[in-house]
Scaffold this motif. Structure first.
Motif, PDB file in Angstrom:
ATOM      1  N   PHE A  78       2.335  -3.825 -12.762  1.00 33.51           N
ATOM      2  CA  PHE A  78       1.645  -2.536 -12.689  1.00 33.51           C
ATOM      3  C   PHE A  78       0.716  -2.438 -13.893  1.00 33.51           C
ATOM      4  N   GLU A  79      -0.531  -2.053 -13.627  1.00 35.46           N
ATOM      5  CA  GLU A  79      -1.519  -1.938 -14.700  1.00 35.46           C
ATOM      6  C   GLU A  79      -2.096  -0.536 -14.718  1.00 35.46           C
ATOM      7  N   PRO A 134       0.806  -1.236   0.000  1.00 36.90           N
ATOM      8  CA  PRO A 134       0.000   0.000   0.000  1.00 36.90           C
ATOM      9  C   PRO A 134       0.833   1.278   0.000  1.00 36.90           C
ATOM     10  N   LYS A 166       1.902   8.121 -10.404  1.00 33.10           N
ATOM     11  CA  LYS A 166       0.545   8.204  -9.843  1.00 33.10           C
ATOM     12  C   LYS A 166      -0.080   9.564 -10.141  1.00 33.10           C
ATOM     13  N   ARG A 191      -4.983   1.949 -16.474  1.00 33.04           N
ATOM     14  CA  ARG A 191      -6.241   1.971 -17.230  1.00 33.04           C
ATOM     15  C   ARG A 191      -6.574   3.419 -17.582  1.00 33.04           C
ATOM     16  N   SER A 247      -2.871   0.375 -10.784  1.00 35.95           N
ATOM     17  CA  SER A 247      -2.940  -0.627  -9.716  1.00 35.95           C
ATOM     18  C   SER A 247      -1.696  -1.499  -9.786  1.00 35.95           C
ATOM     19  N   VAL A 248      -1.417  -2.176  -8.687  1.00 36.42           N
ATOM     20  CA  VAL A 248      -0.238  -3.039  -8.627  1.00 36.42           C
ATOM     21  C   VAL A 248      -0.638  -4.366  -8.011  1.00 36.42           C
ATOM     22  N   ARG A 249      -0.134  -5.430  -8.604  1.00 35.93           N
ATOM     23  CA  ARG A 249      -0.325  -6.774  -8.071  1.00 35.93           C
ATOM     24  C   ARG A 249       1.053  -7.412  -7.908  1.00 35.93           C
ATOM     25  N   GLN A 253      -6.475   5.228 -13.867  1.00 36.31           N
ATOM     26  CA  GLN A 253      -6.235   4.429 -12.668  1.00 36.31           C
ATOM     27  C   GLN A 253      -4.969   3.612 -12.850  1.00 36.31           C
TER      28      GLN A 253
END
Length: 511
Positions: A484-485, A434, A462, A487, A473-475, A471
């Motif tokens: 990292f994605e 986070p 960011k 959109r 996001s990270v997984r 947007q």
């Protein structure tokens, strides 16, 4: 000797502080005095009322007895014996001076203890008028005394009564002069006790207030000393909010401690930032300078010059991206950055970015996948999105494992354009995931693998994504991968920017 600047700064606030406390003490004294006099006045008025009622009761009892005796013995001459006897006995037992007047205001009888003769004693016009109008009279003024030689205050009480005298009704006025010894003593004692209690309470209150004042001054001095040290960059001493729990300073100390800790972190980040920027700038500049000098002085063979110039070009691009990142960071903080929307192919931007890291990828035997995907045309700011791609690719190159894989994904959904970068490697822990978009933040793994990075890449990424209302996001799975994605919302470009045919595609590098 001139006083230190800090002492000069504190002098006026301390004077103002003490003036405020003096005002509080004066207000406390005023409230105490008003309260004491209110209590004293109420107590004296209650006692005076009860005392007057008690003092006049005996006279009223005597008057009732005379009326009854007259009714029982209507033909008796009561002035001859019964009335004088009753007056003398009552006066002696109660300690009062009794006087009997007729309706003309002339004194008829005096009790023996007065030492006065009845002849010559008359009621004043005021007293006579009150008796005829109301049948009673009560005063503690000197006008109510019949013996003016007595200096001590006396209570004068008059009552009218009618008796049967020699077979006919006759009205008389019975007056009593009563010494106010008990009342005077009570008032004196009450005032004395009230004053003593008030002084004691006031002294305790002032002592408590002074203790609070000194305690607050000590606490403020302690806070100021710590803050002055912190302001000079010395964070060895802190306010330690846990020591202020329960005190009125707790909220203030908590806020100040939070601000100081944020300032300490910011200073630490700033020092780290300056150090990293210096290193990051020095590295490409050293490479560029070395290669250019080698080419100019003939140290580099002719057949190697193009290769070295390619490396110089890559380092120049790296230097450009670094400077751009810092400039954009300033613009983001100032809120002055603007978006220049254009149509461009995201695959080409990714391809050009990968070329900048080609040498590093080859040295570590990293394979690249997904650049040959169908072209993804997006409507956004190509320069800002180029920086996003650069930051994500640079991040993937830093943390991909030896002989690992970096893969790209270009997709289009109903509402979004999707761009993703995945690298194999150690990944990011769930606890740190986070926080990775925080400015200057580096995970434990980052510190060990990336000792020169600024910790700004993902923060800038960011902010650029948010400017595009997109947007990110990270997984991640530890010891497996990180992805990292991005959109981007599908925005229809103006008609003038829509191209009728696809622009030529760049060919991805072969691995």
């Amino acid at each position: 000797m001139e006083q230190p600047e800090s002492k000069k700064v504190q002098k006026k606030p301390q004077k103002k502080l003490y003036r405020n406390h003096v005002a509080q003490i004066l207000l406390l004294v005023f409230v105490a005095i008003v309260t004491a006099f209110s209590v004293m006045g109420y107590g004296i008025s209650r006692y005076k009322r009860d005392y007057y009622a008690s003092a006049t009761r005996s006279c009223n009892v005597m008057v009732a007895d005379l009326v009854k005796h007259g009714e029982d013995f209507p033909n008796e001459n009561m002035l001859a014996y019964y009335i004088p006897y009753s007056m003398n006995s009552t006066a002696a037992s109660v300690g009062t001076y009794l006087y009997l007047f007729n309706t003309d205001g002339q004194c008829i009888l005096c009790s023996a203890n007065t030492g006065q003769e009845a002849d010559g004693l008359t009621l004043s016009v005021e007293m006579l008028h009150a008796m005829k109008e109301k049948g009673t009279y009560l005063t503690d003024r000197s006008s109510g005394k019949f013996n003016r030689s007595i200096a001590e205050p006396m209570l004068c009480n008059g009552s009218a009564f009618t008796i049967q005298q020699d077979g006919r009704e006759q009205t008389y006025y019975l007056f009593a002069n009563i010494y106010t010894h008990a009342l005077n003593n009570y008032v004196t004692d009450f005032i004395l006790v009230t004053v003593l209690i008030s002084l004691a309470v006031l002294a305790i209150a002032i002592a408590m207030e002074m203790h609070i004042i000194l305690q607050r001054a000590k606490q403020r001095e302690q806070i100021i000393q710590v803050l002055q040290l912190n302001a000079r960059g010395d964070y060895t001493k802190k306010l330690q909010p846990e020591q202020w729990v329960g005190s009125e300073m707790e909220p203030l100390v908590t806020v100040l401690d939070s601000l100081v800790r944020q300032a300490e972190r910011a200073e630490s980040y700033s020092k780290q930032f300056v150090s990293n920027v210096s290193h990051e700038l020095r590295t490409p500049m050293t490479i560029i300078s070395g290669f250019v000098e080698g080419i100019l002085d003939g140290t580099v063979p002719r057949n190697k010059r193009m290769e070295y110039l390619s490396i110089v070009s890559q380092e120049m691009q790296r230097l450009k991206m670094l400077v751009t990142s810092m400039l954009n960071l300033t613009k983001f903080d100032a809120g002055t950055i603007q978006i220049n929307y254009q149509m461009f192919t995201m695959n080409d931007t990714a391809f050009r970015t990968v070329l900048m890291f080609e040498n590093r990828l080859e040295k570590r035997h990293i394979s690249v996948e997904g650049l040959d995907a169908p072209p993804l045309r997006v409507y956004a700011d190509p320069d800002l999105m180029g920086q996003v791609v650069y930051n994500l690719v640079e991040n993937a190159v830093k943390f991909v494992n030896e002989s690992g894989t970096i893969s790209f994904r270009f997709e289009s959904s109903d509402h979004d354009w999707i761009f993703a970068v995945r690298n194999t490697g150690n990944g990011i822990s769930k606890e740190e995931l986070p926080r990775i978009f925080e400015r200057f933040y580096k995970s434990d793994a980052s510190r060990s693998q990336d000792k020169t990075g600024l910790g700004l890449g993902l923060d800038i990424t960011k902010q650029i994504i948010h400017l595009h209302h997109a947007q990110i996001s990270v997984r991640s799975e530890e010891h497996v991968y990180t992805e990292f994605e991005v959109r981007l919302p599908q925005i229809k470009p103006p008609h003038s920017e829509q191209e009728s045919e696809e622009t030529p595609r760049l060919q991805p590098p072969t691995q």
